[in-house]
Design a protein around this motif. Structure first.
Motif, PDB file in Angstrom:
ATOM      1  N   ILE A   1       1.993  19.436 -27.759  1.00  0.00           N
ATOM      2  CA  ILE A   1       2.232  20.115 -29.031  1.00  0.00           C
ATOM      3  C   ILE A   1       1.919  19.184 -30.198  1.00  0.00           C
ATOM      4  CG2 ILE A   1       4.029  21.105 -30.521  1.00  0.00           C
ATOM      5  CD1 ILE A   1       5.354  22.201 -27.968  1.00  0.00           C
ATOM      6  N   ARG A   2       2.368  17.922 -30.086  1.00  0.00           N
ATOM      7  CA  ARG A   2       2.084  16.970 -31.157  1.00  0.00           C
ATOM      8  C   ARG A   2       0.591  16.726 -31.318  1.00  0.00           C
ATOM      9  NH1 ARG A   2       6.773  14.173 -29.162  1.00  0.00           N
ATOM     10  NH2 ARG A   2       5.428  12.770 -27.977  1.00  0.00           N
TER      11      ARG A   2
ATOM     12  N   ILE B   1       9.114  18.493 -20.106  1.00  0.00           N
ATOM     13  CA  ILE B   1       9.408  18.646 -21.537  1.00  0.00           C
ATOM     14  C   ILE B   1       8.653  17.590 -22.349  1.00  0.00           C
ATOM     15  CG2 ILE B   1      11.235  18.486 -23.279  1.00  0.00           C
ATOM     16  CD1 ILE B   1      13.156  19.649 -21.181  1.00  0.00           C
ATOM     17  N   LYS B   2       8.614  16.353 -21.833  1.00  0.00           N
ATOM     18  CA  LYS B   2       7.885  15.285 -22.523  1.00  0.00           C
ATOM     19  C   LYS B   2       6.393  15.596 -22.596  1.00  0.00           C
ATOM     20  CE  LYS B   2      11.122  11.605 -21.202  1.00  0.00           C
ATOM     21  NZ  LYS B   2      11.287  10.364 -20.393  1.00  0.00           N
TER      22      LYS B   2
ATOM     23  N   ASP C   1       3.682  24.328 -17.703  1.00  0.00           N
ATOM     24  CA  ASP C   1       3.436  22.983 -17.180  1.00  0.00           C
ATOM     25  C   ASP C   1       3.033  23.049 -15.714  1.00  0.00           C
ATOM     26  OD1 ASP C   1       3.906  19.935 -17.890  1.00  0.00           O
ATOM     27  OD2 ASP C   1       4.704  20.268 -15.881  1.00  0.00           O
TER      28      ASP C   1
ATOM     29  N   SER D   1       5.795  18.316 -25.096  1.00  0.00           N
ATOM     30  CA  SER D   1       5.980  17.779 -26.444  1.00  0.00           C
ATOM     31  C   SER D   1       4.755  17.000 -26.901  1.00  0.00           C
ATOM     32  CB  SER D   1       7.229  16.883 -26.487  1.00  0.00           C
ATOM     33  OG  SER D   1       8.387  17.610 -26.138  1.00  0.00           O
TER      34      SER D   1
END
Length: 314
Positions: free
Chosen positions: A307-308, A300-301, A52, A304
């Protein structure tokens, strides 16, 4: 304990913990779970900082270095702990024992120096904000991180080098890994001078860094109290809260074990305290940094979401 000819000590026996037949599997599984979670948590921090761009700051660079160090630190002792929990006493050659002692102390001293560098990073960020990125350039932080490892592995040469020359009249170590105090109890000559040298080396590494950290945080406190609004003061303090928590955990356990004469503590007490600084602290560090930092939660958000998005692509 077994008495041996001190001129021919080829191996030691790690006593480990005396657990009953019913508790031993539970203790083994519990320790194994904590160990695996510690590895996963610290690896997660390292990968997150590298993946990140929002965490590409000096502070998170040093946090990732700390996580990398913790991977090795916990892996130096926990495998022997798991073995003793599963099989009882563990024979270990004197050479392997002294190497374990050296590596463990090297990583511990490296962490001590690294925590001092991390305090310096927070001091510059809060007290020298306009010059912070110039003072903490990529080249500077790489050199600082490298210096902590060189200093830690250099200072730690002294204790194992001295103890390896001593005659041992006993072979059973009242611990689950080779640490300084339980090994010194097996020596059959006067070790007062050695204790003084060990105390000086470890005291300089821990004490001087602790004084440095206190001084830097004294400067941080003065600078924060001068900020105009309560919100800005709270934001400044929040960037230091995780580091302060980790420093408190590290030094509380280090002073408990290494300050004072080892003989003043009951034999076998070291291994119980060691569970705190050799297993629990490396386990808690990634939790502290992940749960107490808003930037980590936001990273982290973002990961995520990425990745989605990738998974949804045809």
């Amino acid at each position: 304990m077994d008495h041996v000819n001190h001129t021919g000590t080829q191996s030691f026996i790690l006593a480990g913990f005396t657990t009953s037949g019913t508790l031993r599997p539970l203790a083994f599984l519990g320790t194994l779970c904590v160990y695996l979670l510690t590895l996963a948590g610290n690896l997660f921090i390292i990968v997150l900082v590298r993946a990140d761009s929002g965490l590409s700051t000096p502070m998170y660079f040093f946090i990732s270095v700390l996580s990398f160090l913790e991977l090795w630190y916990v892996s130096t002792t926990v495998p022997t702990l798991l073995h003793t929990l599963l099989h009882g006493h563990l024979p270990i050659s004197s050479a392997v024992c002294f190497v374990q002692l050296y590596v463990f102390h090297s990583l511990g001293m490296t962490e001590c120096y690294l925590l001092g560098v991390m305090a310096l990073d927070r001091y510059l960020a809060i007290c020298r904000p306009l010059h912070y990125h110039a003072l903490m350039s990529r080249q500077v932080r790489l050199r600082l991180a490298g210096a902590t490892w060189v200093a830690g592995f250099s200072a730690a040469l002294v204790p194992p080098s001295l103890i390896a020359t001593l005659p041992f009249c006993l072979t059973e170590v009242a611990h689950y890994f080779c640490d300084l105090a339980p090994l010194m109890r097996l020596v059959c000559v006067d070790t007062s001078w050695h204790h003084q040298v060990h105390g000086a080396v470890i005291g300089v590494a821990t004490g001087c860094n602790f004084v440095l950290i206190l001084g830097l945080y004294g400067g941080i406190l003065r600078a924060v109290l001068k900020l105009p609004s309560a919100a800005s003061r709270a934001k400044a303090f929040s960037t230091c809260s995780s580091h302060v928590t980790v420093v408190a955990l590290f030094y509380a356990s280090a002073f408990t074990v290494y300050v004072g004469f080892p003989g003043s503590r009951p034999e076998g007490a070291d291994k119980h305290v060691a569970l705190v600084y050799a297993l629990l602290t490396p386990f808690l560090n990634p939790i502290i940094y992940a749960l107490r930092n808003k930037e980590v939660k936001e990273a982290i958000k973002r990961i995520s979401v990425r990745i989605r998005t990738i998974l949804r692509e045809p």
